[in-house]
Design a protein around this motif. Structure first.
Motif, PDB file in Angstrom:
ATOM      1  N   GLN A  25       1.575   7.050  -6.885  1.00 27.86           N
ATOM      2  CA  GLN A  25       0.768   7.895  -6.870  1.00 27.86           C
ATOM      3  C   GLN A  25       1.055   9.735  -6.534  1.00 27.86           C
ATOM      4  OE1 GLN A  25      -3.211   6.065  -5.350  1.00 27.86           O
ATOM      5  NE2 GLN A  25      -3.164   4.880  -6.033  1.00 27.86           N
ATOM      6  N   GLN A  48      -4.973   9.727   2.317  1.00 25.77           N
ATOM      7  CA  GLN A  48      -5.101   8.809   2.935  1.00 25.77           C
ATOM      8  C   GLN A  48      -3.826   8.337   3.259  1.00 25.77           C
ATOM      9  OE1 GLN A  48      -5.796   7.125  -1.224  1.00 25.77           O
ATOM     10  NE2 GLN A  48      -7.660   7.817  -1.129  1.00 25.77           N
ATOM     11  N   SER A  49      -2.986   9.459   2.670  1.00 22.09           N
ATOM     12  CA  SER A  49      -1.670   8.392   3.655  1.00 22.09           C
ATOM     13  C   SER A  49      -1.644   8.779   5.002  1.00 22.09           C
ATOM     14  CB  SER A  49      -0.108   9.183   3.019  1.00 22.09           C
ATOM     15  OG  SER A  49       1.316   8.913   3.771  1.00 22.09           O
ATOM     16  N   LEU A  69       1.084   4.568  -2.659  1.00 21.05           N
ATOM     17  CA  LEU A  69       1.018   5.674  -2.605  1.00 21.05           C
ATOM     18  C   LEU A  69       1.467   6.658  -2.894  1.00 21.05           C
ATOM     19  CD1 LEU A  69      -1.247   5.312   1.132  1.00 21.05           C
ATOM     20  CD2 LEU A  69      -2.362   5.895  -1.084  1.00 21.05           C
ATOM     21  N   MET A 125      -5.118  12.588  -1.125  1.00 20.23           N
ATOM     22  CA  MET A 125      -3.752  11.321  -1.256  1.00 20.23           C
ATOM     23  C   MET A 125      -2.690  11.569  -0.140  1.00 20.23           C
ATOM     24  SD  MET A 125      -3.740   9.629  -4.164  1.00 20.23           S
ATOM     25  CE  MET A 125      -2.259   8.463  -3.432  1.00 20.23           C
ATOM     26  N   ARG A 148       1.047  -0.982   0.082  1.00 17.55           N
ATOM     27  CA  ARG A 148       0.024  -0.041   0.074  1.00 17.55           C
ATOM     28  C   ARG A 148       1.061   0.926   0.167  1.00 17.55           C
ATOM     29  NH1 ARG A 148      -4.145   2.562  -1.825  1.00 17.55           N
ATOM     30  NH2 ARG A 148      -5.309   3.826  -0.470  1.00 17.55           N
TER      31      ARG A 148
END
Length: 242
Positions: free
Chosen positions: A126, A211-212, A123, A208, A119
Motif C-alpha cells: 500500500q 499504521q506501520s 502495508l 500509512m 500484515r
C-alpha cells in the motif's frame, strides 16, 4: 526433535529472516513493489490466500497440541517429583516437559510472526502504491505550473507589444487575450485539482506511516508481554523444583 517440530523451527527461522529483510531501511517500498509484481508471483497469487489459511490452521493445531503436552507433563512432573521410588522416571518426565515447552514457544512464535509477515507485506504494498501516485501527481503539478507560467509570460509580452505600438486589430487582440485568460484560468483550475490530489495522497501516506508505526509498537508490546509470561513460567517451574 521430531520431523514436524524441526519443520516448524525451520519455518520460524525463515520468518525471522524474511521480516528482517523486509525491515531493512535502505530498501525502498517501490523496490519491494517491483519484486512483488514479478510474473511468478502473479501465477502464485490465486493460491496465496488458501496457503496462508492452511498454514495458520496447521500452526494453531500444533500450538494447541503443544499446550496439551505442557499441561500433561506439568501434572506428571509434580507427581513424579513427589515420589522417590523412581528417580529415573522423574528425569524422563522433566525432559518431556522441557520439549513440550520448547514446542510451545516455537509454534506460538511461528503463528504470531506469520500474521505479522502478512500484515507487513500488505502495508509495504500500500505504501509503495501511494508513493507512486504521489510521484505522478508531483510531475503533473510541475508540468501544469510550467505551462501556466509560459501562458502568463506570453500574455505579458502581448500586452507590452500593444502598449508600445498602439496598433493592431483590437477585436483580434481582445479575442486572443480572452483566449489566453481562459487558458490561464483552465490551467489554474487543473493546478488546484492536482494540488488537492497531491495533498490527499500525502495525507494517505502519512496515515500509512502511522499504521506501520502502531503495528511496530503493538509487536514490541506483545513481545514484551510474551517475555514477561515466559519469566513467570520459569519462576513457577523453579518453585515446583523446590
Amino acid at each position: 526433535m521430531t520431523l514436524q517440530w524441526a519443520a516448524v523451527a525451520g519455518f520460524l527461522y525463515a520468518e525471522i529472516g524474511l521480516i528482517l529483510v523486509l525491515c531493512l531501511p535502505f530498501i525502498p517500498p517501490q523496490r519491494w513493489q517491483k519484486i512483488f509484481t514479478f510474473p511468478l508471483w502473479g501465477k502464485i497469487a490465486p493460491y496465496w490466500n488458501k496457503a496462508f489459511l492452511t498454514i495458520i490452521v496447521l500452526l494453531i493445531v500444533l500450538f494447541l497440541d503443544a499446550v496439551r503436552e505442557v499441561k500433561k507433563y506439568s501434572v506428571s512432573h509434580g507427581l513424579e517429583k513427589s515420589s522417590s521410588s523412581h528417580p529415573s522416571a522423574y528425569e524422563h518426565v522433566q525432559m518431556k516437559l522441557f520439549r513440550a515447552q520448547r514446542n510451545l514457544y516455537i509454534s506460538g512464535f511461528s503463528l504470531f510472526l506469520w500474521l505479522v509477515l502478512r500484515r507487513l507485506v500488505t502495508l509495504i504494498t500500500q505504501l509503495a502504491k501511494e508513493l507512486g501516485i504521489k510521484g505522478v501527481l508531483n510531475i503533473q503539478a510541475d508540468s501544469n505550473n510550467k505551462a501556466a507560467k509560459k501562458y502568463m509570460e506570453e500574455n505579458e509580452r502581448l500586452k507590452q507589444a500593444l502598449e508600445k505600438t498602439g496598433k493592431g486589430d483590437e477585436q483580434m487582440t481582445d479575442a486572443e487575450n480572452k483566449k489566453l485568460i481562459e487558458n490561464v484560468e483552465k490551467l489554474k483550475t487543473e493546478l488546484k485539482k492536482t494540488s488537492d490530489a497531491l495533498s490527499k495522497a500525502h495525507n494517505e501516506v502519512t496515515t500509512m506511516k502511522k499504521q506501520s508505526e502502531s503495528l511496530s509498537k503493538e509487536y514490541d508490546r506483545l513481545l514484551k508481554e510474551h517475555t514477561q509470561l515466559q519469566e513467570i513460567l520459569a519462576k513457577s517451574e523453579k518453585k515446583k523444583d523446590l
